[in-house]
Design an enzyme around this catalytic site. Sequence first.
Site, PDB file in Angstrom:
ATOM      1  N   SER A 216      51.592   2.826  41.539  1.00 19.26           N
ATOM      2  CA  SER A 216      50.659   2.454  42.386  1.00 19.26           C
ATOM      3  C   SER A 216      50.539   0.932  41.974  1.00 19.26           C
ATOM      4  O   SER A 216      49.927   1.461  40.008  1.00 19.26           O
ATOM      5  CB  SER A 216      49.953   3.091  42.071  1.00 19.26           C
TER       6      SER A 216
ATOM      7  N   GLU B  65      41.070   8.448  30.497  1.00 17.79           N
ATOM      8  CA  GLU B  65      41.279   9.895  31.432  1.00 17.79           C
ATOM      9  C   GLU B  65      41.928   9.949  31.996  1.00 17.79           C
ATOM     10  O   GLU B  65      43.034   9.364  33.005  1.00 17.79           O
ATOM     11  CB  GLU B  65      39.675  10.039  33.023  1.00 17.79           C
TER      12      GLU B  65
ATOM     13  N   CYS C  37      39.626   9.403  42.941  1.00 20.76           N
ATOM     14  CA  CYS C  37      40.592   7.374  43.193  1.00 20.76           C
ATOM     15  C   CYS C  37      39.103   6.466  42.819  1.00 20.76           C
ATOM     16  O   CYS C  37      38.507   6.739  43.759  1.00 20.76           O
ATOM     17  CB  CYS C  37      41.084   7.662  44.314  1.00 20.76           C
TER      18      CYS C  37
ATOM     19  N   ASN D  16      34.979   6.337  47.992  1.00 16.58           N
ATOM     20  CA  ASN D  16      34.392   7.400  46.394  1.00 16.58           C
ATOM     21  C   ASN D  16      33.070   6.233  46.381  1.00 16.58           C
ATOM     22  O   ASN D  16      33.816   5.257  45.283  1.00 16.58           O
ATOM     23  CB  ASN D  16      34.976   7.497  45.525  1.00 16.58           C
TER      24      ASN D  16
ATOM     25  N   CYS E  47      47.773  12.256  36.963  1.00 19.97           N
ATOM     26  CA  CYS E  47      46.803  11.828  37.724  1.00 19.97           C
ATOM     27  C   CYS E  47      46.431  10.579  36.380  1.00 19.97           C
ATOM     28  O   CYS E  47      45.896  10.863  35.516  1.00 19.97           O
ATOM     29  CB  CYS E  47      46.279  10.827  39.068  1.00 19.97           C
TER      30      CYS E  47
ATOM     31  N   CYS F 244      36.377  -0.654  43.116  1.00 21.01           N
ATOM     32  CA  CYS F 244      37.164   0.415  42.265  1.00 21.01           C
ATOM     33  C   CYS F 244      36.112   0.546  40.920  1.00 21.01           C
ATOM     34  O   CYS F 244      35.594  -0.787  40.040  1.00 21.01           O
ATOM     35  CB  CYS F 244      38.757   0.118  41.773  1.00 21.01           C
TER      36      CYS F 244
ATOM     37  N   CYS G  67      39.842  -5.371  41.576  1.00 21.03           N
ATOM     38  CA  CYS G  67      38.261  -5.072  42.907  1.00 21.03           C
ATOM     39  C   CYS G  67      37.124  -4.210  42.659  1.00 21.03           C
ATOM     40  O   CYS G  67      36.642  -3.280  42.328  1.00 21.03           O
ATOM     41  CB  CYS G  67      40.090  -3.980  43.230  1.00 21.03           C
TER      42      CYS G  67
ATOM     43  N   GLY H 171      44.073   1.138  35.234  1.00 19.48           N
ATOM     44  CA  GLY H 171      45.150   0.500  34.623  1.00 19.48           C
ATOM     45  C   GLY H 171      45.884   0.070  35.797  1.00 19.48           C
ATOM     46  O   GLY H 171      45.602   1.202  37.169  1.00 19.48           O
ATOM     47  N   GLU H 172      46.039  -0.901  35.756  1.00 21.40           N
ATOM     48  CA  GLU H 172      46.964  -1.969  36.998  1.00 21.40           C
ATOM     49  C   GLU H 172      48.587  -1.078  36.022  1.00 21.40           C
ATOM     50  O   GLU H 172      49.567  -1.902  35.130  1.00 21.40           O
ATOM     51  CB  GLU H 172      47.326  -3.057  36.904  1.00 21.40           C
TER      52      GLU H 172
ATOM     53  N   SER I  49      48.674  -0.991  46.937  1.00 20.03           N
ATOM     54  CA  SER I  49      47.209  -0.385  47.198  1.00 20.03           C
ATOM     55  C   SER I  49      46.844  -1.817  48.010  1.00 20.03           C
ATOM     56  O   SER I  49      46.587  -2.945  47.313  1.00 20.03           O
ATOM     57  CB  SER I  49      46.359  -1.051  46.252  1.00 20.03           C
ATOM     58  N   LEU I  50      46.938  -1.900  49.562  1.00 19.01           N
ATOM     59  CA  LEU I  50      46.630  -2.729  50.289  1.00 19.01           C
ATOM     60  C   LEU I  50      45.053  -3.117  50.950  1.00 19.01           C
ATOM     61  O   LEU I  50      44.849  -3.876  50.524  1.00 19.01           O
ATOM     62  CB  LEU I  50      47.923  -2.450  51.778  1.00 19.01           C
ATOM     63  N   HIS I  51      44.668  -1.965  51.359  1.00 18.12           N
ATOM     64  CA  HIS I  51      43.118  -1.708  51.366  1.00 18.12           C
ATOM     65  C   HIS I  51      42.538  -2.489  52.912  1.00 18.12           C
ATOM     66  O   HIS I  51      41.727  -2.554  53.449  1.00 18.12           O
ATOM     67  CB  HIS I  51      42.520  -2.218  50.359  1.00 18.12           C
TER      68      HIS I  51
ATOM     69  N   CYS J 286      40.885  -2.631  33.838  1.00 17.79           N
ATOM     70  CA  CYS J 286      42.097  -2.997  33.887  1.00 17.79           C
ATOM     71  C   CYS J 286      41.658  -4.608  34.229  1.00 17.79           C
ATOM     72  O   CYS J 286      40.355  -4.454  34.545  1.00 17.79           O
ATOM     73  CB  CYS J 286      41.844  -2.164  35.160  1.00 17.79           C
TER      74      CYS J 286
END
Length: 408
Positions: free
Chosen positions: A242, A133, A384, A341, A146, A160, A157, A208-209, A265-267, A153
């Site tokens: 990212s 997408e 996201c 989300n 985007c 996600c 995580c 994806g990464e 992407s720390l989180h 991926c």
Amino acid sequence: MTATSSAPHAPVRVLPLVPTIDPLGRGGSEPAAGARKRAALPPTHLADLDMAGRRALAAALGEKEFRAAQLSHHYFGRLVRDPAVMTDLPAAVRDRLAKSMLPQLLRPVRELECDHGQTRKALWRLADGSLVESVLMGYADRVTACVSSQAGCGMACPFCATGQAGLTRNLSTAEIVDQVVYLAALAASGAMGGEPRRLSHVVFMGMGEPLANYQRVIAAVRRLTDPSPDGLGLSQRHLTVSTVGLVPALRRLIEEDLSVTLALSLHAPDDDLRDELVPVNQRWKVAEVLDAAWAYAARSGRRVSIEYAMIKEVNDQPWRADLLGRLLAGRLAHVNLIPLNPTPGSRWDASSKPVEQEFVRRLRAAGVATTVRDTRGREIDGACGQLAASVTIPTETGAQARQAASLV
Ligand code: SAH
């Protein structure tokens, strides 16, 4: 293992490190050679090649080398891919060249829109049947695409949706670039509220990464930023890569001397929690990944965007805001808080607004620039972490059902 000794939160399963990560991001997350049928590989497209490669391909096809630049001008400069309108090329030549150099890589399955047409999500089927997408977002001052860099991926995580599905395969350079070219043409056609808009920004924040598909993503960055007709002519500063923080690949990125924006992407500011929320942290710890980010900032002169999904009672405690503030104070960084989300079946929720505001207040008090992301496209699962076509939309029928459900 509990997530943290000082702040209880919903139990989180510790996920093992994905064994297919290549620490140098050399496409190592692809299936082993021979494991994939040749038919699954997308055909070569001009966007896979630099101009020298395109000229060589034109010559190999028995055409004049300058035809490569003509074709590239149509694709990158005019956003045109239909040979019928390439009237500066002899009819026989254009059909043959377009067939070989502009094969259709993305078959549109579904397009959804919300925000009065200012947000549009496209679902594509690739040659091997994988679904990916892309999202187009119009703002007053910019139009952003985007894009996905992988089908699925492998980073796992747990919050996600894409991460839940696992990795199918890396996208080719052209499969990445073509998402942008398609969306640029859509914006230029007036699809976003009637006025033609010029696509200005690209974020590698779809499925994806990006740094696990390193070479193809870097080649895509070059195609997107090379001036026309070699590429799309976007500003490097308007591209954002990212990453979860694959440190060796990040170190390699520094050496590319690019001025793209890096989003990390720390989180979580502490290893205990980040080991769970971003499992690659089990390999590369917070201190190590931040060191690499600061090295990138120093080399590029660009402020690093620290991404932090606000997850209720998981990572949103005041003490974590303070710890994050201490890690980032005085650095070339800003924090981008993303209201979580919730993904289908997830036991997690977004932080409450007062908790979010207190988090922002503490970070700002520590001198750290902080914004809360406007989460576009929620109604069309375009926000996201919601780009999970391969999980939630396995078939066109499924897509229709989902479209009906998400547009009510
Ligand atoms: N693999 C890259 C790009 C992924 S998506 C990366 O991790 O950076 C872009 C951002 O959306 C990442 O910061 C990711 O952690 C975040 N994200 C993923 N799922 C989310 C969710 N459910 N809610 C909010 N943000 C999410």
